[in-house]
Design an enzyme around this catalytic site. Sequence first.
Site, PDB file in Angstrom:
ATOM      1  N   CYS A   1       0.775  -1.236   0.000  1.00  0.00           N
ATOM      2  CA  CYS A   1       0.000   0.000   0.000  1.00  0.00           C
ATOM      3  C   CYS A   1       0.807   1.287   0.000  1.00  0.00           C
ATOM      4  O   CYS A   1       0.332   2.321  -0.466  1.00  0.00           O
ATOM      5  CB  CYS A   1      -0.926   0.029   1.227  1.00  0.00           C
ATOM      6  SG  CYS A   1      -1.772  -1.533   1.579  1.00  0.00           S
TER       7      CYS A   1
ATOM      8  N   CYS B   1       1.416   3.876  -3.088  1.00  0.00           N
ATOM      9  CA  CYS B   1       0.344   4.767  -3.529  1.00  0.00           C
ATOM     10  C   CYS B   1      -0.099   5.724  -2.430  1.00  0.00           C
ATOM     11  O   CYS B   1      -0.405   6.882  -2.696  1.00  0.00           O
ATOM     12  CB  CYS B   1      -0.858   3.963  -3.998  1.00  0.00           C
ATOM     13  SG  CYS B   1      -0.699   3.343  -5.682  1.00  0.00           S
ATOM     14  N   HIS B   2      -0.167   5.235  -1.196  1.00  0.00           N
ATOM     15  CA  HIS B   2      -0.751   6.038  -0.116  1.00  0.00           C
ATOM     16  C   HIS B   2       0.290   6.755   0.733  1.00  0.00           C
ATOM     17  O   HIS B   2      -0.075   7.584   1.573  1.00  0.00           O
ATOM     18  CB  HIS B   2      -1.625   5.153   0.780  1.00  0.00           C
ATOM     19  CG  HIS B   2      -2.770   4.525   0.052  1.00  0.00           C
ATOM     20  ND1 HIS B   2      -3.919   5.218  -0.264  1.00  0.00           N
ATOM     21  CD2 HIS B   2      -2.942   3.270  -0.443  1.00  0.00           C
ATOM     22  CE1 HIS B   2      -4.753   4.419  -0.919  1.00  0.00           C
ATOM     23  NE2 HIS B   2      -4.182   3.231  -1.041  1.00  0.00           N
TER      24      HIS B   2
ATOM     25  N   MET C   1      -7.859   1.290  -7.043  1.00  0.00           N
ATOM     26  CA  MET C   1      -7.537   0.521  -5.856  1.00  0.00           C
ATOM     27  C   MET C   1      -7.694  -0.965  -6.178  1.00  0.00           C
ATOM     28  O   MET C   1      -8.761  -1.409  -6.593  1.00  0.00           O
ATOM     29  CB  MET C   1      -8.495   0.908  -4.727  1.00  0.00           C
ATOM     30  CG  MET C   1      -8.447   0.001  -3.522  1.00  0.00           C
ATOM     31  SD  MET C   1      -7.019   0.294  -2.473  1.00  0.00           S
ATOM     32  CE  MET C   1      -7.459  -0.787  -1.098  1.00  0.00           C
TER      33      MET C   1
ATOM     34  N   HIS D   1       6.446  12.617 -11.250  1.00  0.00           N
ATOM     35  CA  HIS D   1       6.982  11.249 -11.303  1.00  0.00           C
ATOM     36  C   HIS D   1       8.125  11.198 -12.313  1.00  0.00           C
ATOM     37  O   HIS D   1       9.152  11.814 -12.119  1.00  0.00           O
ATOM     38  CB  HIS D   1       5.864  10.269 -11.633  1.00  0.00           C
ATOM     39  CG  HIS D   1       6.193   8.845 -11.331  1.00  0.00           C
ATOM     40  ND1 HIS D   1       6.527   8.406 -10.068  1.00  0.00           N
ATOM     41  CD2 HIS D   1       6.241   7.752 -12.131  1.00  0.00           C
ATOM     42  CE1 HIS D   1       6.772   7.109 -10.101  1.00  0.00           C
ATOM     43  NE2 HIS D   1       6.615   6.688 -11.344  1.00  0.00           N
TER      44      HIS D   1
ATOM     45  N   HIS E   1       2.194   8.234 -17.705  1.00  0.00           N
ATOM     46  CA  HIS E   1       3.367   7.495 -17.232  1.00  0.00           C
ATOM     47  C   HIS E   1       4.333   7.333 -18.402  1.00  0.00           C
ATOM     48  O   HIS E   1       4.309   6.335 -19.119  1.00  0.00           O
ATOM     49  CB  HIS E   1       2.984   6.138 -16.664  1.00  0.00           C
ATOM     50  CG  HIS E   1       4.094   5.495 -15.886  1.00  0.00           C
ATOM     51  ND1 HIS E   1       5.217   4.977 -16.484  1.00  0.00           N
ATOM     52  CD2 HIS E   1       4.265   5.315 -14.553  1.00  0.00           C
ATOM     53  CE1 HIS E   1       6.028   4.486 -15.557  1.00  0.00           C
ATOM     54  NE2 HIS E   1       5.471   4.688 -14.379  1.00  0.00           N
TER      55      HIS E   1
END
Length: 578
Positions: free
Chosen positions: A81, A84-85, A122, A361, A403
Amino acid sequence: MKRAAIPRVVCLAALGALSLFTVGANAAAKSSEHPGTTPGEMRYKGAPVPMQESVDVLTPGAPVLTEAEFAKAKQIYFERCAGCHGVLRKGATGKPLTPDVTLGKGTDYLKVFIDYGSPAGMPNWGTSGELSADEVVLMAKYLQNEPPIPPEFGMEEMKATWKVLVPPEKRPKKKENKYNIENIFSVTLRDAGEVALIDGDTKKIINIVKTGYAVHISRFSTSGRYLFVIGRDAKINMIDLWMKKPDNVAEIKIGLEARSVETSKYPGYEDKFAIAGSYWPPQYVIMDGATLEPKKIVSTRGYTVDTQEYHPEPRVAAIVASHEHPEFIVNVKETGKVLMVNYEDIENLKVTTIGAARFLHDGGWDSTHRYFLTAANKSNKVAVIDSKEDTLAALVDVNEIPHPGRGANLNDPKYGPVWVTSALGNENVTEIGTDPINHPKYAWKVVRTLKGQGGGSLFVKTNPKSNNLWVDTPLNPDTKISQSVAVFDVKHLDKGYEVLPIADWAGIKGEGPKRVVQPEYNMAGDEVWFSVWSGKEEESAIVIVDDKTRKLKAVIKDKRLVTPTGKFNVYNTMHDIY
């Protein structure tokens, strides 16, 4: 609010995900930080990871967990996790998961969310079988407690890991091998904690070199002699390609989790400095280019470009070396800032801060190497940095999580020079005009949107000598799409794409995801190399396609090619050709 602190040391077997508090070699890394991730991505196994003492916190009013339960939940969170979080659960690509949010939702709501996922990306951790029913409940409870507090990692910790295996004075004075160094490929063997050096001429493996875990990128010194790789565990390895058998000559660990390394390129500073940035702690470090000795550490904690709120975890994403000034260009993810770090005098460091957009990114240069185009992925924008003027040239709106990797440069038959990015969230392949001199009305605008096979693309690729644009889709849930690649004719982009069954061409026996990832050209620009990426216990391969005919040219198979992913050709990487 009082917190119950539970210090502990844990040893975990990582499943290829984000691992924090790591000291020593070969930490685990997260399998993907991207939404839309299929269950297959999460099945990769890493080595046991020793963990430093950390302070774990139980929150009053939250579900009570035993020490063993907290340790297991923390392991799962860092594996699945955190990418992403965020380490501190403040949110990045994913939503915030701090107790002020999760306590109000409650265990039952969180169980459903973890079990079934969401259309926004998710993953369905429960229904996919990646987490058991008991683990889903455990995570729903864990997320209502305060995040564990990670330790810092400063100069003392870095120097404790720094090793000069072969001092500069004992290295070769001239090249001791007969390899065509500029056509060597550095291939990430993700779950083995290694890179494979492959001779692009003979297609033979030169050496398998031990590195950090899940190497994210390979970068080459301006001279082409040294290869620098950085693992997700923040370990940097420096490899001397002049040696009879190229191997490590220095190493260092610059944090607990990281992504990027680069070397100085500006005339007069070639090979003098290296720089690396970490996800935790949020900082970058400038090192000696010959030994990796750490010289200067700079924190990236600060305020976001939009709401001007303080963020404790602004991670360093892409780093590139400027061709216009003695500067490194450093993306700071959560705050949305691009730092122009001048290395002329690192004791009196000058940094120009450019406000762009949050969640920066990856990115790459336009064809002139003046403009750096970088994806602010969750903001659905591409920032254009003018490295000559050290200013923001534009913010370009794009769709659904761009991306680009380094992107791709080509001459569109209608719009002139463009830079291309694909997307994680949809099938769009977006062209942005990059020529403000000869094509000013198209500059820094989306001029064409091609439709690829589907979402889940990580990399696009072309070459100045090629008429092809290659687009992978390794994270697409449809195996027919993830195991193939789309290729467009640059001169006839409106005709759509051809699909090549790369995984089928590999001839791999047995089970495995066989995802096709990251096209990379050889030095001559007439071959395209693809990784066919399966699990650690499954067979993988490198497939080589003739760029002109789009026909299979060669397949490289070897039991040592464990989970091959990224590939970096020396010549193309040295000269920023993509």
